[in-house]
Design a protein around this motif. Structure first.
Motif, PDB file in Angstrom:
ATOM      1  N   GLU A   8      -3.712  -2.221  -0.311  1.00  0.00           N
ATOM      2  CA  GLU A   8      -3.222  -1.009  -0.971  1.00  0.00           C
ATOM      3  C   GLU A   8      -3.833   0.239  -0.340  1.00  0.00           C
ATOM      4  OE1 GLU A   8      -4.370  -2.129  -4.971  1.00  0.00           O
ATOM      5  OE2 GLU A   8      -2.261  -2.167  -5.590  1.00  0.00           O
ATOM      6  N   LEU A   9      -5.126   0.160   0.000  1.00  0.00           N
ATOM      7  CA  LEU A   9      -5.772   1.295   0.656  1.00  0.00           C
ATOM      8  C   LEU A   9      -5.123   1.583   2.002  1.00  0.00           C
ATOM      9  CD1 LEU A   9      -9.572   0.715  -0.095  1.00  0.00           C
ATOM     10  CD2 LEU A   9      -8.147   2.613  -0.894  1.00  0.00           C
ATOM     11  N   GLU A  10      -4.837   0.530   2.763  1.00  0.00           N
ATOM     12  CA  GLU A  10      -4.198   0.709   4.069  1.00  0.00           C
ATOM     13  C   GLU A  10      -2.810   1.326   3.912  1.00  0.00           C
ATOM     14  OE1 GLU A  10      -6.285  -3.143   6.139  1.00  0.00           O
ATOM     15  OE2 GLU A  10      -4.154  -2.814   6.454  1.00  0.00           O
ATOM     16  N   GLU A  11      -2.074   0.847   2.929  1.00  0.00           N
ATOM     17  CA  GLU A  11      -0.738   1.384   2.696  1.00  0.00           C
ATOM     18  C   GLU A  11      -0.818   2.840   2.237  1.00  0.00           C
ATOM     19  OE1 GLU A  11       1.789  -1.121   0.383  1.00  0.00           O
ATOM     20  OE2 GLU A  11       3.200   0.486   0.031  1.00  0.00           O
ATOM     21  N   LEU A  12      -1.766   3.138   1.361  1.00  0.00           N
ATOM     22  CA  LEU A  12      -1.958   4.501   0.891  1.00  0.00           C
ATOM     23  C   LEU A  12      -2.313   5.420   2.059  1.00  0.00           C
ATOM     24  CD1 LEU A  12      -2.179   6.486  -1.492  1.00  0.00           C
ATOM     25  CD2 LEU A  12      -4.556   5.743  -1.757  1.00  0.00           C
ATOM     26  N   LEU A  13      -3.193   4.948   2.940  1.00  0.00           N
ATOM     27  CA  LEU A  13      -3.587   5.737   4.109  1.00  0.00           C
ATOM     28  C   LEU A  13      -2.379   6.034   4.985  1.00  0.00           C
ATOM     29  CD1 LEU A  13      -5.778   7.082   5.815  1.00  0.00           C
ATOM     30  CD2 LEU A  13      -6.189   4.851   6.887  1.00  0.00           C
ATOM     31  N   ALA A  14      -1.550   5.031   5.225  1.00  0.00           N
ATOM     32  CA  ALA A  14      -0.356   5.229   6.056  1.00  0.00           C
ATOM     33  C   ALA A  14       0.571   6.272   5.440  1.00  0.00           C
ATOM     34  CB  ALA A  14       0.373   3.905   6.243  1.00  0.00           C
ATOM     35  N   LYS A  15       0.750   6.214   4.120  1.00  0.00           N
ATOM     36  CA  LYS A  15       1.619   7.194   3.439  1.00  0.00           C
ATOM     37  C   LYS A  15       1.046   8.607   3.551  1.00  0.00           C
ATOM     38  CE  LYS A  15       3.906   4.447  -0.094  1.00  0.00           C
ATOM     39  NZ  LYS A  15       4.074   4.235  -1.531  1.00  0.00           N
ATOM     40  N   ILE A  16      -0.265   8.716   3.374  1.00  0.00           N
ATOM     41  CA  ILE A  16      -0.902  10.030   3.413  1.00  0.00           C
ATOM     42  C   ILE A  16      -0.814  10.621   4.818  1.00  0.00           C
ATOM     43  CG2 ILE A  16      -3.118  11.224   3.205  1.00  0.00           C
ATOM     44  CD1 ILE A  16      -3.751   9.287   0.874  1.00  0.00           C
ATOM     45  N   ILE A  17      -1.038   9.785   5.817  1.00  0.00           N
ATOM     46  CA  ILE A  17      -0.951  10.263   7.201  1.00  0.00           C
ATOM     47  C   ILE A  17       0.478  10.708   7.511  1.00  0.00           C
ATOM     48  CG2 ILE A  17      -1.035   9.526   9.624  1.00  0.00           C
ATOM     49  CD1 ILE A  17      -3.529   7.856   8.848  1.00  0.00           C
ATOM     50  N   LYS A  18       1.448   9.955   7.004  1.00  0.00           N
ATOM     51  CA  LYS A  18       2.850  10.319   7.231  1.00  0.00           C
ATOM     52  C   LYS A  18       3.152  11.699   6.638  1.00  0.00           C
ATOM     53  CE  LYS A  18       7.348   8.141   7.188  1.00  0.00           C
ATOM     54  NZ  LYS A  18       8.115   6.956   6.799  1.00  0.00           N
ATOM     55  N   LYS A  19       2.501  12.009   5.520  1.00  0.00           N
ATOM     56  CA  LYS A  19       2.686  13.326   4.891  1.00  0.00           C
ATOM     57  C   LYS A  19       1.826  14.393   5.563  1.00  0.00           C
ATOM     58  CE  LYS A  19       3.753  11.577   0.281  1.00  0.00           C
ATOM     59  NZ  LYS A  19       3.309  11.515  -1.119  1.00  0.00           N
TER      60      LYS A  19
END
Length: 183
Positions: A152-163
């Motif tokens: 979940e942390l990895e997925e959250l990081l990917a979403k945040i970086i995308k934004k």
């Protein structure tokens, strides 16, 4: 059985050199993260993008062999998860109508299911134990990064970086680094 689809494939931050493959329950929208090797990730990505390598990969060779002898892949099923290790089978249909069930690593089963364009499924227990909902309202209720799984942390990081929210990304990255140091 619960139908799954592949929704993401990206480099794993928690296990460098590996990839995070995110599957999603097509009805309930729960997500299941799998950490897979680079070769398996490449085999899945090549098939998903319908790329034609100059020479066949192992999964392509197996696919061509099965097709040449008239065997079809009916479905790939993630059967169970034990000690954070996923197990799968592939169900083959012979020309005589016989169904063969073969033990397979989930990444290999998925790579073949993409090539055969056949259903990818999981037993309900697998989705119940390892699936999670991605809901921004639910996520906001978590008090700290400690309540997130590594996936979940990895997925959250990917979403945040995308934004392009790099300040928040740095905080999540630091939480991942702390978790890695703790083992």
């Amino acid at each position: 059985m619960i139908d799954l689809s592949i929704i993401a494939l990206s480099e794993s931050l928690s296990k460098p050199g590996n990839y995070a493959l995110i599957l999603e329950d097509t009805v309930g929208k729960r997500r299941i993260p799998l950490i897979i090797g680079a070769n398996e990730a490449q085999a899945i990505a090549v098939a998903m993008e319908k790329m034609q390598p100059l020479r066949p990969f192992t999964h392509d060779l197996f696919y061509q062999t099965l097709k040449q002898v008239g065997i079809l892949l009916k479905e790939a099923v993630i059967t169970r998860v034990q000690d954070e290790i996923f197990y799968a089978i592939i169900c083959l249909l012979t020309p005589a109508g016989e169904i063969l069930r073969l033990d397979a690593r989930p990444s290999d089963a998925i790579a073949l299911s993409v090539r055969f364009d056949c259903p990818l499924r999981a037993n309900a227990d697998v989705v119940d134990t390892s699936g999670y909902f991605v809901d921004d309202k639910t996520r906001d209720k978590k008090g700290s990064y400690a309540e997130y799984t590594m996936a979940e942390l990895e997925e959250l990081l990917a979403k945040i970086i995308k934004k392009e929210d790099y300040e928040s990304a740095a905080r999540v990255r630091d939480a991942i680094d702390r978790r890695k140091k703790l083992g």
